[in-house]
Every structure is written in C-alpha cells, then in structure tokens.
Write a protein that holds these residues in place. Structure first.
Motif, mmCIF file in Angstrom:
data_model
loop_
_atom_site.group_PDB
_atom_site.id
_atom_site.type_symbol
_atom_site.label_atom_id
_atom_site.label_comp_id
_atom_site.label_asym_id
_atom_site.label_seq_id
_atom_site.Cartn_x
_atom_site.Cartn_y
_atom_site.Cartn_z
ATOM 1 N N GLN A 1 -14.627 32.792 -32.214
ATOM 2 C CA GLN A 1 -14.403 34.196 -31.919
ATOM 3 C C GLN A 1 -13.994 34.352 -30.459
ATOM 4 N N VAL A 2 -12.853 34.983 -30.244
ATOM 5 C CA VAL A 2 -12.358 35.178 -28.891
ATOM 6 C C VAL A 2 -13.031 36.384 -28.262
ATOM 7 N N GLN A 3 -13.491 36.185 -27.056
ATOM 8 C CA GLN A 3 -14.049 37.293 -26.283
ATOM 9 C C GLN A 3 -13.433 37.283 -24.897
ATOM 10 N N MET A 4 -13.089 38.462 -24.422
ATOM 11 C CA MET A 4 -12.552 38.611 -23.071
ATOM 12 C C MET A 4 -13.287 39.766 -22.425
ATOM 13 N N VAL A 5 -13.964 39.481 -21.339
ATOM 14 C CA VAL A 5 -14.843 40.460 -20.717
ATOM 15 C C VAL A 5 -14.373 40.740 -19.295
ATOM 16 N N GLU A 6 -13.990 42.000 -19.072
ATOM 17 C CA GLU A 6 -13.575 42.422 -17.738
ATOM 18 C C GLU A 6 -14.778 42.933 -16.949
ATOM 19 N N SER A 7 -14.675 42.817 -15.644
ATOM 20 C CA SER A 7 -15.686 43.376 -14.755
ATOM 21 C C SER A 7 -15.033 43.680 -13.417
ATOM 22 N N GLY A 8 -15.745 44.428 -12.589
ATOM 23 C CA GLY A 8 -15.276 44.699 -11.234
ATOM 24 C C GLY A 8 -14.704 46.084 -11.012
ATOM 25 N N GLY A 9 -14.595 46.867 -12.070
ATOM 26 C CA GLY A 9 -14.101 48.223 -11.889
ATOM 27 C C GLY A 9 -15.116 49.105 -11.192
ATOM 28 N N GLY A 10 -14.678 50.315 -10.850
ATOM 29 C CA GLY A 10 -15.589 51.252 -10.195
ATOM 30 C C GLY A 10 -14.849 52.378 -9.529
ATOM 31 N N LEU A 11 -15.575 53.095 -8.695
ATOM 32 C CA LEU A 11 -15.034 54.223 -7.944
ATOM 33 C C LEU A 11 -14.801 53.799 -6.501
ATOM 34 N N VAL A 12 -13.606 54.067 -5.998
ATOM 35 C CA VAL A 12 -13.270 53.687 -4.631
ATOM 36 C C VAL A 12 -12.394 54.764 -4.022
ATOM 37 N N GLN A 13 -12.456 54.908 -2.718
ATOM 38 C CA GLN A 13 -11.611 55.874 -2.033
ATOM 39 C C GLN A 13 -10.203 55.311 -1.868
ATOM 40 N N ALA A 14 -9.251 56.209 -1.754
ATOM 41 C CA ALA A 14 -7.868 55.801 -1.517
ATOM 42 C C ALA A 14 -7.812 54.901 -0.269
ATOM 43 N N GLY A 15 -7.024 53.846 -0.384
ATOM 44 C CA GLY A 15 -6.932 52.865 0.687
ATOM 45 C C GLY A 15 -7.910 51.714 0.557
ATOM 46 N N GLY A 16 -8.848 51.839 -0.364
ATOM 47 C CA GLY A 16 -9.847 50.797 -0.558
ATOM 48 C C GLY A 16 -9.362 49.679 -1.459
ATOM 49 N N SER A 17 -10.289 48.764 -1.752
ATOM 50 C CA SER A 17 -9.962 47.573 -2.540
ATOM 51 C C SER A 17 -10.984 47.357 -3.646
ATOM 52 N N LEU A 18 -10.520 46.728 -4.702
ATOM 53 C CA LEU A 18 -11.381 46.266 -5.783
ATOM 54 C C LEU A 18 -10.842 44.937 -6.286
ATOM 55 N N ARG A 19 -11.732 44.117 -6.826
ATOM 56 C CA ARG A 19 -11.316 42.867 -7.448
ATOM 57 C C ARG A 19 -11.810 42.842 -8.881
ATOM 58 N N LEU A 20 -10.882 42.833 -9.807
ATOM 59 C CA LEU A 20 -11.225 42.750 -11.214
ATOM 60 C C LEU A 20 -11.271 41.295 -11.657
ATOM 61 N N SER A 21 -12.181 41.011 -12.574
ATOM 62 C CA SER A 21 -12.282 39.683 -13.169
ATOM 63 C C SER A 21 -12.258 39.814 -14.685
ATOM 64 N N CYS A 22 -11.743 38.811 -15.339
ATOM 65 C CA CYS A 22 -11.734 38.764 -16.798
ATOM 66 C C CYS A 22 -12.020 37.332 -17.216
ATOM 67 N N THR A 23 -13.155 37.145 -17.875
ATOM 68 C CA THR A 23 -13.547 35.817 -18.324
ATOM 69 C C THR A 23 -13.386 35.717 -19.835
ATOM 70 N N ALA A 24 -12.694 34.674 -20.259
ATOM 71 C CA ALA A 24 -12.386 34.503 -21.675
ATOM 72 C C ALA A 24 -13.202 33.373 -22.281
ATOM 73 N N SER A 25 -13.518 33.515 -23.543
ATOM 74 C CA SER A 25 -14.183 32.452 -24.302
ATOM 75 C C SER A 25 -13.616 32.450 -25.710
ATOM 76 N N GLY A 26 -13.774 31.295 -26.379
ATOM 77 C CA GLY A 26 -13.289 31.201 -27.748
ATOM 78 C C GLY A 26 -11.815 30.889 -27.868
ATOM 79 N N LEU A 27 -11.144 30.633 -26.741
ATOM 80 C CA LEU A 27 -9.747 30.222 -26.764
ATOM 81 C C LEU A 27 -9.534 29.169 -25.670
ATOM 82 N N THR A 28 -8.424 28.462 -25.777
ATOM 83 C CA THR A 28 -8.087 27.475 -24.754
ATOM 84 C C THR A 28 -7.382 28.213 -23.634
ATOM 85 N N PHE A 29 -8.159 28.581 -22.635
ATOM 86 C CA PHE A 29 -7.674 29.479 -21.587
ATOM 87 C C PHE A 29 -6.427 28.931 -20.897
ATOM 88 N N SER A 30 -6.411 27.647 -20.626
ATOM 89 C CA SER A 30 -5.322 27.066 -19.834
ATOM 90 C C SER A 30 -3.993 27.056 -20.565
#
Length: 124
Positions: A1-30
């Motif tokens: 079973q393939v699962q892909m889970v995002e994280s890192g979102g949120g509320l930020v002011q204009a000009g700010g930064s965020l880093r999103l991540s997505c970790t996958a399982s159940g597939l050959t990622f490479s």
C-alpha cells in the motif's frame, strides 16, 4: 500500500519561509519522479515544481521560480519544497505526487500517487 505523507505546512507572514516534506512508503521511491502541486480555494490544482528520479532534472512554474526549491533524498524516501519569500497568493493546499513513468511532467494526470495535502497560509 502506497502512502505519501506531507508535513511542514502552516501559517506564515508574507516574506517568510516554510519547508514542506513528503515521505513516501510502499513504492520504490528512487524510481519515481516527484512533484508538488497546489490548490487554492475555488481554483484548480496547479503544478508548482517537479524533480526527476535522480534529481538532475528540475522544473518550476514561473510564479515560484527563484523563490521555491525542490529537492529529494532517496535514502530517506523524501521530497522537499523549500519556499522562501512567500506571498499571499501562495496560499493553498500543497500536495506531493509520484510518477513512475519516464520524465517529469506538469500535468497532474501523469502522477499516480498523491499525498493528502498540507495547508499553507500566507498572511499579508
């Protein structure tokens, strides 16, 4: 079973930064090309960035060029989206997607696996 889970979102002011991540399982990622899409309220899902299997081919939509950076770590089965100089118009739900077929694509229909999405809200 393939699962892909995002994280890192949120509320930020204009000009700010965020880093999103997505970790996958159940597939050959490479062996999968990866992408980030986004969907703002009342709008269609749109392409943001994509990266090839080995990371040697990268594509961005014009509106994020110079501000967003997509990268991947095949050892961790994870794709990232570093977002700098954020603008209110970047507000959207961000989705990661995986594509087993050859090459990167800007077309959502070319991606077979999707995460559940993470909300990014940029206040002015």
């Amino acid at each position: 079973q393939v699962q892909m889970v995002e994280s890192g979102g949120g509320l930020v002011q204009a000009g700010g930064s965020l880093r999103l991540s997505c970790t996958a399982s159940g597939l050959t990622f490479s062996t999968n090309n990866m992408a980030w899409f986004r969907q703002a309220p009342g709008k269609e899902r749109e392409f943001a960035a994509a990266i090839s299997r080995s990371g040697d081919v990268i594509s961005y939509t014009d509106s994020v060029k110079g501000r967003f950076t997509i990268s991947r770590d095949n050892a961790k089965n994870t794709v990232y989206l570093q977002m700098n100089s954020l603008k209110p118009e970047d507000t959207a739900v961000y989705y990661c997607a995986a594509r087993a077929a050859y090459g990167v694509s800007r077309n959502a229909q070319g991606y077979g696996y999707w995460g559940q999405g993470t909300q990014v809200t940029v206040s002015s």
